[in-house]
Design a protein around this motif. Structure first.
Motif, PDB file in Angstrom:
ATOM      1  N   ARG A   1       0.828  -1.216   0.000  1.00  0.00           N
ATOM      2  CA  ARG A   1       0.000   0.000   0.000  1.00  0.00           C
ATOM      3  C   ARG A   1       0.866   1.272   0.000  1.00  0.00           C
ATOM      4  NH1 ARG A   1      -5.017  -0.106   2.489  1.00  0.00           N
ATOM      5  NH2 ARG A   1      -4.291  -1.336   4.232  1.00  0.00           N
ATOM      6  N   GLY A   2       0.727   2.057  -1.060  1.00  0.00           N
ATOM      7  CA  GLY A   2       1.449   3.331  -1.129  1.00  0.00           C
ATOM      8  C   GLY A   2       2.930   3.204  -1.452  1.00  0.00           C
TER       9      GLY A   2
ATOM     10  N   ASP B   1       3.261   4.645  -6.574  1.00  0.00           N
ATOM     11  CA  ASP B   1       2.023   5.219  -7.121  1.00  0.00           C
ATOM     12  C   ASP B   1       2.328   6.029  -8.378  1.00  0.00           C
ATOM     13  OD1 ASP B   1       0.404   4.362  -4.889  1.00  0.00           O
ATOM     14  OD2 ASP B   1       1.335   5.956  -3.719  1.00  0.00           O
TER      15      ASP B   1
ATOM     16  N   SER C   1      -8.991   1.159  -9.213  1.00  0.00           N
ATOM     17  CA  SER C   1      -7.723   0.681  -9.756  1.00  0.00           C
ATOM     18  C   SER C   1      -7.576   1.111 -11.217  1.00  0.00           C
ATOM     19  CB  SER C   1      -7.666  -0.841  -9.635  1.00  0.00           C
ATOM     20  OG  SER C   1      -6.556  -1.362 -10.318  1.00  0.00           O
TER      21      SER C   1
ATOM     22  N   ALA D   1      -4.372  -3.456  -2.715  1.00  0.00           N
ATOM     23  CA  ALA D   1      -4.026  -2.188  -2.068  1.00  0.00           C
ATOM     24  C   ALA D   1      -2.841  -1.512  -2.743  1.00  0.00           C
ATOM     25  CB  ALA D   1      -3.715  -2.412  -0.591  1.00  0.00           C
ATOM     26  N   ALA D   2      -2.152  -2.219  -3.640  1.00  0.00           N
ATOM     27  CA  ALA D   2      -1.046  -1.595  -4.361  1.00  0.00           C
ATOM     28  C   ALA D   2      -1.564  -0.676  -5.470  1.00  0.00           C
ATOM     29  CB  ALA D   2      -0.143  -2.666  -4.961  1.00  0.00           C
ATOM     30  N   SER D   3      -2.779  -0.894  -5.932  1.00  0.00           N
ATOM     31  CA  SER D   3      -3.287  -0.117  -7.064  1.00  0.00           C
ATOM     32  C   SER D   3      -4.613   0.572  -6.766  1.00  0.00           C
ATOM     33  CB  SER D   3      -3.450  -1.011  -8.299  1.00  0.00           C
ATOM     34  OG  SER D   3      -4.462  -1.970  -8.088  1.00  0.00           O
TER      35      SER D   3
ATOM     36  N   ASN E   1      -5.770   2.768  -3.278  1.00  0.00           N
ATOM     37  CA  ASN E   1      -4.936   1.952  -2.428  1.00  0.00           C
ATOM     38  C   ASN E   1      -5.635   1.436  -1.182  1.00  0.00           C
ATOM     39  OD1 ASN E   1      -2.968   2.805  -4.257  1.00  0.00           O
ATOM     40  ND2 ASN E   1      -1.671   3.761  -2.746  1.00  0.00           N
TER      41      ASN E   1
END
Ligand SMILES: [Zn+2]
Length: 445
Positions: A80-81, A84, A281, A309-311, A313
């Protein structure tokens, strides 16, 4: 009048059933026995029918079916974050895959448990997952009390869970064998995408899903660049490619489907596939906007997911519902596109069967007791005219005060019942330090 015993009787000011008539009950109640709902209706009518072991009067609360996140990568929550504001392919090849090559099972487990915590906190009771080492996600699901359909991601290259694709199929079959009697875990066969697999992987994995009678999921037509790559590599657009291999059916759960032609939308309706929309996303990676209104009008089964949560988030399905409604109105320049009720259906009742659960997503007798309670006195929920409107346009997920899965309360008023949340908070700092180190050494090459 004979009274039926039940374990728990919950009464609340508003009950949003999401049943076939989308009934909303004022001063309603839900009766629960074991892991399922045995009664739903107005308190005045239901009170004489049940003799509960425990009664709770929640008053200024709204009860509704828990939300269903039909596409995520819970184990990726450690990202997460971390990277980005980048295009999809650059984001994957320069930032996600190098870290994933070094990831440990402990970090995946941390990510999965954090993802479960976030979903339970924001009213999600079921999610559909695709990631590496799904045993770690299964452990987090087991502990946290959430429900999930889990799929080990299948790639043409090795993963931390297997050396080659034959081993990958064994991992999936073994996972299914070990979890098929689990009350809250189902299995899904999960080739990652058309650009990370081969024809044989797609057809063999689909044959495996047929043999085990499981759903089959894939990222599909996520962006125009994926289409261009698919045309170059396989000579067909992504949808035509799967169609040529005979892989479009009710079993198919297709994530994203941003880049579709009118003919492909009509084909989807014919083949009865399930499409999962991931608006945040898609917006964040500037992949485009799926034509959900056109898909709905064509009669295609539409579900909603957050993606990882990577995209995104976040893994918050309330804000995802807001985005799903708003982005389509903006795309079509039409405020009537994707109504609140249509979007609420995507996040609840549309999803169960496609994820391998026949009785989730509605508050109806015989369905699983997957129920959430929202605080109706939150400032952003007042005044109340139409519950579906508030749930899609006004709620943030922070109104959720109670989350129940399979008849058990697993989150309530800031407390998680299945695991030690303060310990998870401490672990987050350690994981973040590890990831920063990995990025530094990857940058050095
Ligand atoms: Zn995804």
């Amino acid at each position: 009048m004979t009274m039926t015993t039940c374990d728990l009787y919950i009464r609340a000011d508003v009950v949003v059933t999401q049943n076939d008539t989308r009934e909303v009950i004022e001063d309603g109640a839900v009766a629960i026995s074991g892991n399922e709902i045995v009664g739903v209706g107005p308190h005045e009518r239901l009170r004489g029918a049940f003799a509960p072991v425990e009664t709770r009067h929640l008053a200024r609360r709204l009860l509704m079916p828990g939300l269903i996140n039909s596409h995520t990568h819970a184990g990726m929550t450690y990202f997460r974050g971390a990277a980005d504001d980048l295009p999809l392919m650059q984001w994957l090849t320069d930032h996600i895959w190098p870290i994933e090559r070094a990831v440990t099972t402990e970090i995946i487990h941390f990510g999965a448990l954090l993802g479960c915590a976030e979903m339970l906190r924001s009213g999600t009771t079921t999610f559909c997952d695709m990631y590496l080492v799904e045993d770690e996600t299964a452990r987090a699901v087991d502990d946290s009390g959430i429900r999930a359909t889990l799929g080990e991601g299948i790639f043409v290259f090795p993963s931390p869970a297997y050396q080659n694709v034959q081993e990958a199929y064994e991992v999936v079959a073994d996972f299914h064998r070990r979890h098929k009697d689990h009350e809250r875990i189902a299995t899904i066969v999960s080739p990652h995408g058309v650009y990370t697999t081969t024809k044989e992987i797609l057809t063999d994995s689909y044959a495996l899903a047929e043999r085990l009678d499981l759903p089959w999921q894939i990222h599909l037509a996520e962006s125009e660049s994926e289409t261009a790559q698919c045309l170059e590599q396989w000579g067909k657009r992504p949808v035509a490619y799967l169609e040529s291999l005979g892989l479009l059916s009710e079993r198919s759960l297709l994530h994203h489907c941003v880049d579709l032609t009118d003919e492909e939308i009509a084909l989807f309706a014919d083949r009865k596939v399930n499409v999962v929309h991931n608006p945040e996303s898609n917006m964040k990676l500037a992949s485009g906007t799926a034509r959900t209104q056109a898909l709905t009008e064509a009669g295609v089964s539409l579900l909603l997911g957050t993606d990882g949560a990577a995209s995104n988030n976040n893994l918050n399905m309330f804000t995802e519902m807001t985005s799903a409604a708003l982005v389509q109105k903006a795309l079509r320049m039409d405020p009537t596109a994707m109504s609140a009720q249509t979007v609420l259906d995507m996040a609840t009742r549309n999803a169960g069967g496609a994820l391998g659960w026949n009785r989730i997503g509605q508050l109806v007798p015989g369905f699983a007791a997957d129920i959430i309670a929202l605080d109706l006195d939150s400032p952003n929920m007042l005044p109340l005219y139409t519950p579906s409107s508030h749930l899609v346009y006004a709620a943030t997920g922070l109104e959720v005060v109670m989350t129940m899965v399979a008849g058990r309360i697993v989150y309530e008023e800031g407390r998680f019942m299945g695991f030690d949340y303060p310990a998870l908070v401490e672990e987050a700092a350690r994981v973040a330090a590890w990831l920063v180190e990995q990025k530094k050494s990857a940058a050095k090459g």
